[in-house]
Design an enzyme around this catalytic site. Sequence first.
Site, short mmCIF file in Angstrom:
data_model
loop_
_atom_site.label_atom_id
_atom_site.label_comp_id
_atom_site.label_asym_id
_atom_site.label_seq_id
_atom_site.Cartn_x
_atom_site.Cartn_y
_atom_site.Cartn_z
N HIS A 37 1.01 -1.18 0.08
CA HIS A 37 0.04 -0.03 -0.16
C HIS A 37 0.85 1.16 0.02
O HIS A 37 2.07 1.15 0.19
CB HIS A 37 -1.10 0.23 1.13
CG HIS A 37 -2.12 -1.11 0.98
ND1 HIS A 37 -2.97 -1.17 1.84
CD2 HIS A 37 -2.14 -1.96 0.12
CE1 HIS A 37 -3.90 -2.30 1.67
NE2 HIS A 37 -3.57 -2.89 0.53
N GLU B 275 1.19 3.86 2.21
CA GLU B 275 2.02 4.20 3.21
C GLU B 275 3.25 3.42 3.25
O GLU B 275 4.30 3.80 3.58
CB GLU B 275 1.24 3.99 4.52
CG GLU B 275 0.06 4.62 4.60
CD GLU B 275 -1.38 3.93 3.90
OE1 GLU B 275 -2.42 4.23 4.53
OE2 GLU B 275 -1.01 3.20 2.96
N ALA C 109 -20.90 9.20 -28.90
CA ALA C 109 -20.39 10.21 -29.72
C ALA C 109 -21.47 10.80 -30.64
O ALA C 109 -22.22 9.73 -31.04
CB ALA C 109 -19.18 9.59 -30.54
N ARG D 280 -10.97 2.67 -21.49
CA ARG D 280 -11.36 1.38 -21.08
C ARG D 280 -10.39 0.68 -20.26
O ARG D 280 -10.83 -0.11 -19.53
CB ARG D 280 -11.32 0.57 -22.38
CG ARG D 280 -12.62 1.09 -23.27
CD ARG D 280 -12.33 0.47 -24.73
NE ARG D 280 -13.64 0.75 -25.72
CZ ARG D 280 -13.87 0.22 -26.77
NH1 ARG D 280 -12.80 -0.42 -27.38
NH2 ARG D 280 -15.01 0.56 -27.52
N THR E 51 -26.10 -2.79 -30.87
CA THR E 51 -24.78 -2.64 -31.10
C THR E 51 -23.97 -3.78 -31.28
O THR E 51 -22.86 -3.67 -32.20
CB THR E 51 -24.13 -1.79 -30.09
OG1 THR E 51 -25.18 -0.64 -29.80
CG2 THR E 51 -22.84 -1.18 -30.21
N LEU F 60 -14.66 -4.22 -28.03
CA LEU F 60 -14.65 -3.79 -26.76
C LEU F 60 -13.37 -3.98 -26.02
O LEU F 60 -13.51 -4.31 -24.82
CB LEU F 60 -16.10 -4.32 -26.21
CG LEU F 60 -17.25 -4.23 -26.73
CD1 LEU F 60 -18.47 -4.65 -25.90
CD2 LEU F 60 -17.69 -2.71 -26.72
N GLU G 132 -21.37 2.22 -23.29
CA GLU G 132 -20.99 2.73 -24.68
C GLU G 132 -22.18 2.63 -25.83
O GLU G 132 -21.82 3.02 -26.78
CB GLU G 132 -19.65 2.02 -25.56
CG GLU G 132 -18.60 2.49 -24.36
CD GLU G 132 -17.31 2.24 -25.18
OE1 GLU G 132 -17.36 2.03 -26.48
OE2 GLU G 132 -16.15 2.16 -24.73
N GLY H 34 -25.98 0.86 -27.57
CA GLY H 34 -26.47 1.73 -28.21
C GLY H 34 -27.33 2.74 -27.66
O GLY H 34 -27.64 2.84 -26.39
#
Length: 356
Positions: free
Chosen positions: A50, A52, A158, A188, A200, A208, A286, A288
Amino acid sequence: MIHESYMRQCFELAQRAKGHTAPNPMVGAVLVHDGRIIGEGWHHYYGADHAEVNCLKNVADAHKRLVPESTMYVNLEPCAHYGITPPCANRLVFEKIKKVVIANTDPFEKVSGKGIGILKQAGIEVTTGILEKEGLWLNRRFFCFHNRKRPYIILKWAQTKDGFIAPADKGRFQVTGQGSRQLLHKWRTEEAAIMVGANTALNDNPHLTARFWPGKQPLRIALDRNLQLPHTHNLFDGAAATWIINERQDILDGNVHSVQLPFDDTLLPELLNRLYEARILSLIVEGGAALLDTFISHSLWDEARIFTGTPFLQGGIAAPVLKDGAHAFTSYVEQDLLDIFVNKTSAFPYPPGMEL
């Protein structure tokens, strides 16, 4: 103002690991002695040390004697439980850190104030709430996941200058330039999952995947109610783990999981619950248009990223209409306009000046 300056350095360090820490948060740490930074670190990837611990490792041998008289700045409460790594709160106690300054309390139930309690019980001075809103925005995926029990949802589309996302025949039409497409692939790599609707998936045959930017591949999700997608489509190419959401079967075949869910009003809540159970912190939707409209109509979104390209279509499939959106900022990617919105009901409003 001094606290804020060091905390912003923590944010900058934390974001170096964007896309690599989930399901953990992004965390940066800075160790300061008498106005001088003597150590800094961040959580590089899930399972690694981590922030720290990395910060303490970064302290030069000549400065290690200064650690007990130093202040640790960290954007999230030090952990208090044994996971893959030991509790960071215990490590700070062991190092006899003088003071710890924190932006946000950790919402994870195994921490949630317990780390701060360990520090205070050991006599360490603790200050919290420094740049708290900025810290919430930085780790909005993590906070949404633990507080709302679902992934943080980003809508993306878009549109042309006259407000269309595709021709009427649903054929492929390039709305944005190469710079915007590359930025999308970068996004992505930063999110845990990506989703498209049935039309889509069938008509566009999308990959994708992040092909134009190095990084992790997101979980791919597509709706296919009656399992009609051809297995020659790109979603079955093995390039990334994939969920095919359907109402007929629940079968795992390689890295393609046919996930059976009811196609009724409970579909999205059921899907988000399955993603929560799978420890998926974020989802980018994304398209449709029908799928985006469904998320919008149910107010199941946190952030929207909308590109407006230079072409005109003068007809076709209309772009979604965002409801409950608060405009955060506008920028340009080459010739394309990029507008960022957050849901007005979101617990994570955009603080000016912060990065996505």
